[in-house]
Each structure stands twice: as C-alpha cells, then as structure tokens.
Enzyme design. Structure first.
Site, mmCIF file in Angstrom:
data_model
loop_
_atom_site.group_PDB
_atom_site.id
_atom_site.type_symbol
_atom_site.label_atom_id
_atom_site.label_comp_id
_atom_site.label_asym_id
_atom_site.label_seq_id
_atom_site.Cartn_x
_atom_site.Cartn_y
_atom_site.Cartn_z
ATOM 1 N N GLY A 30 0.821 -1.209 0.000
ATOM 2 C CA GLY A 30 0.000 0.000 0.000
ATOM 3 C C GLY A 30 0.851 1.253 0.000
ATOM 4 N N HIS A 36 4.882 2.277 -7.832
ATOM 5 C CA HIS A 36 3.960 1.130 -7.908
ATOM 6 C C HIS A 36 3.173 1.164 -9.220
ATOM 7 C CE1 HIS A 36 4.196 1.598 -3.384
ATOM 8 N NE2 HIS A 36 4.490 0.323 -3.535
ATOM 9 N N GLY A 146 9.802 -3.850 -8.297
ATOM 10 C CA GLY A 146 10.687 -2.726 -8.575
ATOM 11 C C GLY A 146 12.150 -3.133 -8.430
ATOM 12 N N GLU A 147 12.989 -2.537 -9.287
ATOM 13 C CA GLU A 147 14.434 -2.794 -9.179
ATOM 14 C C GLU A 147 15.049 -2.036 -8.015
ATOM 15 O OE1 GLU A 147 15.958 -1.898 -13.072
ATOM 16 O OE2 GLU A 147 15.250 -3.816 -13.880
ATOM 17 N N SER A 185 7.456 4.373 -0.278
ATOM 18 C CA SER A 185 6.366 4.700 0.665
ATOM 19 C C SER A 185 6.941 5.292 1.947
ATOM 20 C CB SER A 185 5.571 3.442 1.000
ATOM 21 O OG SER A 185 5.141 2.827 -0.185
#
Ligand code: PAF
Length: 280
Positions: A30, A36, A146-147, A185
C-alpha cells in the site's frame, strides 16, 4: 475493480479473469506512488488482466515501530488502482495470511542473509514467505517488482527458480522524484530536512558510477559512496555492496562486466535504500 478480502474471493476473481488470458500480479504494502503504478503499467502492457495485493506484511519488519508507523492509505490506494484499470485487489487480514499455528517459512538461506539482509535480519525471509503465499493464493502468471529493492528482486527470482514456482518474475526500473530520490512509501516519514538531504543517495551512486566508468575498482567506488554520504550529517550509511547482477556475488577489484550497486542509509528513524545497475 473487485475488492477481495479473503483467499476464496481472490481465487474466484482470478479464475474468472483467466478466461480472458494471462494475469499479471503487482504485490504491494500500500501507500502507493508512481513507482507502484509503473509496476501496474508494466503488467498491463503484457497481460489482459492485472491484479494487485495490498498487505503490510508483519514478518518482514524487524522493528515494531516501523511496522506500526508504516503509512496506510487504503482509500487512496484503491482509487489509484481502479484508475489504472486493475481488475481485482486482494487486501487480506494478518489472520487470513498467517493462519493459527502457522509454522512454515521460505528462506533463500544465503541471499537473505548477506548485504542488506545483515542490516535487516529476517527481512528477506519475511518477504520470501509472504510472496510465496501471494503467488500460491493468486496463481498469477507473472509478477512485477521494482528494481529499487535490488536484493528483494534477486531473492524472489532465486526462490522462484529453486522452488520451481510456476510464475514469471519481472523487474521494473526505479522511478525517481525530480531531484533524484527513488520513490518509496517511506519517503513521507522523512522530516522536511531529511527529505531535502535524501537525494545524497542518488548523488553518491552517480559518483560511484563515474569512477567505475573510468576503470576504478569496486572498492574505490564503494569508498566514494561512503565519502559522499559522510558529507550529509542527516544520513548514516548502513551498507554499500557492489555485486554481479547475474550471480549476486560480491565484485572486488576492477569489474569486467555490468555491476549492481546497492546502498542503504538511515535518516533518523527511516531506512532508505537505493540501487543502480552500471553497464561496463
Ligand atoms: O516490496 C514490497 O512492497 C514488499 O516487500 C512486498 C514484495 C509487497 C512483500 O510484502
């Protein structure tokens, strides 16, 4: 967009979506941001249906305060996923994911415990365990990561290979803010001064890359990262590692092929990570 809170609901949703073809999966905790959404886009470019998961996984947090303060923005997250055309979202409870007397873990025994794994003991075991559960629950055809968390991607690839999991794993390039800070995040937890200081991560990676391009050794590049981060009083370097992207073995001396540089640094209570792959 179908909102699923139980395993039975998401399984049923995926079964229906499968009639249209393959299903791409984006797993998240989230607090969604453009990073994202780049994963969702990569999945949507390759599959007729995309599903997402939102679950703040307790087993990958070493520090209870970090788990407690992890941003939770469900309503905004759902709006972003709906806007991006995601077909179904799985938002389980902790009890749904970890049944009573749950005792099974998944661990890449070497990869989980080196590099960033030393700074975050147990973290990659928690990630591998929850991601295995999410793969088994959703039975998606492909998953997108994600890298930015370079080691996480390596752990998941290794786990899928070793366990013969019937899913493809794809890495998606890191998305950055205008000043170079990798989207995360955790960035919202930085104070304004820490936020202003955080692009030092990208600056230090660029310094290391320039040295490697000039033919310097991995040690010199790692020292340049440490020296650059040391100029920023609000940042404490936690780890810097230079690895072979194919084997994830540490690179020493003068690299004779591409390398991945991974670093983590603490800004007050917030641990940030960043990464750069350098083609040599
Ligand atoms: O990268 C993340 O957000 C998490 O580690 C993941 C893969 C969703 C597992 O909880």
């Amino acid at each position: 967009m179908k909102i699923c809170r139980t395993i039975a609901e998401i399984r049923q949703a995926v079964e229906i979506l499968r009639r249209d073809g393959t299903v791409g999966l984006v797993t998240t905790m989230g607090a969604l941001h453009a990073g994202h959404m780049a994963l969702v886009k990569a999945a949507a470019d390759a599959h007729p249906s995309v599903i997402a998961t939102i679950f703040v996984n307790p087993t990958q947090f070493g520090n209870p305060k970090d788990l407690e303060t992890y941003p939770r923005t469900e309503e905004a997250d759902l709006a972003m996923l709906e806007e991006a055309g995601v077909a179904a979202v799985f938002l389980p409870t902790g009890a749904e994911m970890y049944p009573p007397n749950d005792e099974t873990i998944v661990e890449t025994t070497n990869l989980a415990n080196i590099f960033h794994g030393v700074v975050r003991p147990g973290h990659y075991r928690g990630v591998a365990t929850v991601v295995t559960k999410l793969f088994n629950i959703t039975r998606a055809d492909a998953a997108y990561f994600g890298e930015k968390d370079y080691q996480q991607l390596a752990v998941i690839r290794r786990m899928v290979r070793d366990l013969h999991a019937p899913i493809e794993v794809h890495g998606v390039p890191t998305v950055r803010e205008a000043d170079g800070l990798a989207m995360s995040s955790r960035n919202v937890r930085l104070t304004p001064a820490q936020r202003a200081a955080a692009p030092i991560l990208m600056t230090s990676l660029a310094a290391a890359e320039a040295l490697l391009q000039l033919g310097e050794t991995a040690q010199t590049a790692a020292e340049a990262i440490a020296a650059t981060i040391a100029t920023e009083p609000l940042a404490t370097l936690m780890a810097v590692d230079i690895v072979d992207p194919a084997t994830f073995a540490p690179v020493t001396g003068k690299p004779n092929g591409p390398v991945g540089i991974m670093l983590s640094a603490q800004f007050g209570e917030v641990l940030l990570i960043d990464q750069k792959e350098v083609a040599l």
